[in-house]
Write an enzyme that holds these catalytic residues in place. Structure first.
Site, PDB file in Angstrom:
ATOM      1  N   ASN A   1       0.864  -1.183   0.000  1.00 26.87           N
ATOM      2  CA  ASN A   1       0.000   0.000   0.000  1.00 26.87           C
ATOM      3  C   ASN A   1       0.902   1.234   0.000  1.00 26.87           C
ATOM      4  O   ASN A   1       1.487   1.576   1.020  1.00 26.87           O
ATOM      5  CB  ASN A   1      -0.899  -0.045   1.255  1.00 26.87           C
ATOM      6  CG  ASN A   1      -1.750   1.198   1.397  1.00 26.87           C
ATOM      7  OD1 ASN A   1      -1.860   2.003   0.463  1.00 26.87           O
ATOM      8  ND2 ASN A   1      -2.360   1.358   2.563  1.00 26.87           N
TER       9      ASN A   1
ATOM     10  N   LYS B   1       0.083   4.235  -0.336  1.00 28.58           N
ATOM     11  CA  LYS B   1      -0.603   5.406   0.245  1.00 28.58           C
ATOM     12  C   LYS B   1      -0.422   6.631  -0.646  1.00 28.58           C
ATOM     13  O   LYS B   1      -0.371   6.493  -1.863  1.00 28.58           O
ATOM     14  CB  LYS B   1      -0.119   5.654   1.682  1.00 28.58           C
ATOM     15  CG  LYS B   1      -0.166   4.385   2.532  1.00 28.58           C
ATOM     16  CD  LYS B   1      -0.049   4.657   3.999  1.00 28.58           C
ATOM     17  CE  LYS B   1       0.057   3.329   4.733  1.00 28.58           C
ATOM     18  NZ  LYS B   1      -0.062   3.460   6.163  1.00 28.58           N
TER      19      LYS B   1
ATOM     20  N   HIS C   1      -9.503   0.686   4.810  1.00 32.04           N
ATOM     21  CA  HIS C   1      -8.217   0.916   5.494  1.00 32.04           C
ATOM     22  C   HIS C   1      -8.460   1.831   6.701  1.00 32.04           C
ATOM     23  O   HIS C   1      -9.286   2.738   6.651  1.00 32.04           O
ATOM     24  CB  HIS C   1      -7.214   1.554   4.520  1.00 32.04           C
ATOM     25  CG  HIS C   1      -5.829   1.581   5.071  1.00 32.04           C
ATOM     26  ND1 HIS C   1      -5.409   2.545   5.956  1.00 32.04           N
ATOM     27  CD2 HIS C   1      -4.779   0.734   4.903  1.00 32.04           C
ATOM     28  CE1 HIS C   1      -4.156   2.289   6.301  1.00 32.04           C
ATOM     29  NE2 HIS C   1      -3.749   1.208   5.674  1.00 32.04           N
TER      30      HIS C   1
ATOM     31  N   GLU D   1      -6.919   4.258   7.801  1.00 32.97           N
ATOM     32  CA  GLU D   1      -6.786   5.698   7.532  1.00 32.97           C
ATOM     33  C   GLU D   1      -8.070   6.251   6.901  1.00 32.97           C
ATOM     34  O   GLU D   1      -8.440   7.403   7.132  1.00 32.97           O
ATOM     35  CB  GLU D   1      -5.546   5.952   6.656  1.00 32.97           C
ATOM     36  CG  GLU D   1      -4.274   5.807   7.485  1.00 32.97           C
ATOM     37  CD  GLU D   1      -3.065   5.302   6.731  1.00 32.97           C
ATOM     38  OE1 GLU D   1      -3.025   5.384   5.496  1.00 32.97           O
ATOM     39  OE2 GLU D   1      -2.130   4.795   7.398  1.00 32.97           O
TER      40      GLU D   1
ATOM     41  N   GLU E   1      -5.355  -5.422  10.470  1.00 29.31           N
ATOM     42  CA  GLU E   1      -4.356  -4.378  10.685  1.00 29.31           C
ATOM     43  C   GLU E   1      -4.666  -3.629  11.978  1.00 29.31           C
ATOM     44  O   GLU E   1      -5.475  -2.686  11.975  1.00 29.31           O
ATOM     45  CB  GLU E   1      -4.394  -3.378   9.522  1.00 29.31           C
ATOM     46  CG  GLU E   1      -4.140  -4.000   8.169  1.00 29.31           C
ATOM     47  CD  GLU E   1      -3.549  -2.967   7.210  1.00 29.31           C
ATOM     48  OE1 GLU E   1      -2.383  -3.137   6.846  1.00 29.31           O
ATOM     49  OE2 GLU E   1      -4.241  -1.998   6.867  1.00 29.31           O
TER      50      GLU E   1
ATOM     51  N   GLY F   1       2.199   2.045  10.707  1.00 32.32           N
ATOM     52  CA  GLY F   1       3.090   3.192  10.544  1.00 32.32           C
ATOM     53  C   GLY F   1       3.796   3.602  11.827  1.00 32.32           C
ATOM     54  O   GLY F   1       4.381   4.686  11.904  1.00 32.32           O
TER      55      GLY F   1
ATOM     56  N   SER G   1       3.370  -2.321  10.353  1.00 28.65           N
ATOM     57  CA  SER G   1       4.829  -2.271  10.533  1.00 28.65           C
ATOM     58  C   SER G   1       5.534  -3.573  10.140  1.00 28.65           C
ATOM     59  O   SER G   1       6.538  -3.944  10.746  1.00 28.65           O
ATOM     60  CB  SER G   1       5.182  -1.869  11.971  1.00 28.65           C
ATOM     61  OG  SER G   1       4.685  -0.568  12.223  1.00 28.65           O
TER      62      SER G   1
END
Ligand code: PEP
Length: 253
Positions: A12, A14, A100, A102, A170, A176, A216
């Site tokens: 991904n 991003k 996701h 985010e 996730e 991240g 991560s």
């Protein structure tokens, strides 16, 4: 004992990179020795997606596919800034990431939005990487399983055929942050997700369902994670922009 299902590794990207750096990432991938049994999907930003797809096609690397990072469930209309599932199909983009964290936390996507997008994507003919996961606060309150179950149930109400879904577990606290879940923590949740799938979708669907881990993932931790019985691969953010993505693709070599 590692999972009997083939490894699936998604990158991904991003909102990172340029047209030039996207090409360089692909150049590095196709010049590397890649485990042929790993299914590889890269998700560039929309503005780079078609160039990356065409570039991959020209390199005739059948093992690497592209994915969008999001899509809107309506097929067309006055939805400024959105890209529809039908437009992805028209552009021959085979995969889309939906839900996701985010998108959920920064752009307000709720469970029912994720469910309607997943339904629309599948109906249009796309394959879906469906992201779920708990926040740190929820984990500390011991709510991990109830949160991921709630997120999955919302989709299950809309979608009965899960054959084109890859579930990406996730944990939000691991995305991240450099704080990877231990292989035991990840395996525990993956096993609960597979139990959920067996009870809602049937044992044979559960046996085939790919459940990948994200948060991560890096060259240094992917091998151990990949030995877990219910970890069928990875969704990779930061490390997918680095040469070590190749080591993650090759985690089982
Ligand atoms: C992700 O964004 O899906 C992700 C897992 O990011 P990172 O690997 O950077 O934690």
């Amino acid at each position: 004992m590692s999972s009997p299902r083939g490894l699936f590794v998604g990158g991904n990207w991003k909102m990172n990179g340029t047209l030039d750096s996207s090409k360089k990432l692909i150049d590095h991938l196709i010049a590397s020795k890649l485990d042929e049994s790993t299914e590889i999907v890269v998700a560039p930003p929309f503005i780079h997606l078609l160039q990356v797809k065409d570039y991959l096609q020209a390199s005739s690397h059948p093992n690497i596919k592209v994915s969008a990072q999001n899509a809107y469930h309506k097929s067309s209309g006055a939805f400024t800034g959105e890209v529809s599932v039908d437009q992805l199909v028209d552009a021959q983009v085979p995969w889309v990431i939906i839900g996701h964290s985010e998108r959920r936390t920064l752009f307000g996507e709720a469970d029912h939005n994720v469910a309607e997008k997943t339904k629309a994507a599948l109906e249009a003919g796309l394959s879906v990487i469906l992201c779920i996961g708990e926040t740190l606060e929820q984990r500390e309150k011991d709510e991990t399983v109830s949160v991921v179950t709630r997120q999955l149930n919302a989709v299950e109400q809309e979608v009965k055929d899960w054959s084109k879904i890859v579930v990406a577990y996730e944990p939000v606290w691991a995305i991240g942050t450099g704080k990877v879940a231990t292989s035991q923590q990840a395996q525990e949740v993956h096993s609960e997700i597979r139990k959920w799938a067996a009870s809602k979708l049937g044992q044979s669907v559960a046996n085939k369902l790919r459940i990948i881990y994200g948060g991560s993932v890096a060259a240094k931790n992917c091998k151990e994670l990949s030995t877990q019985a219910d970890i069928d691969g990875f969704l990779v953010g930061g490390a997918s922009l680095k040469p070590e993505f190749v080591d993650i693709v090759n985690a089982r070599l």
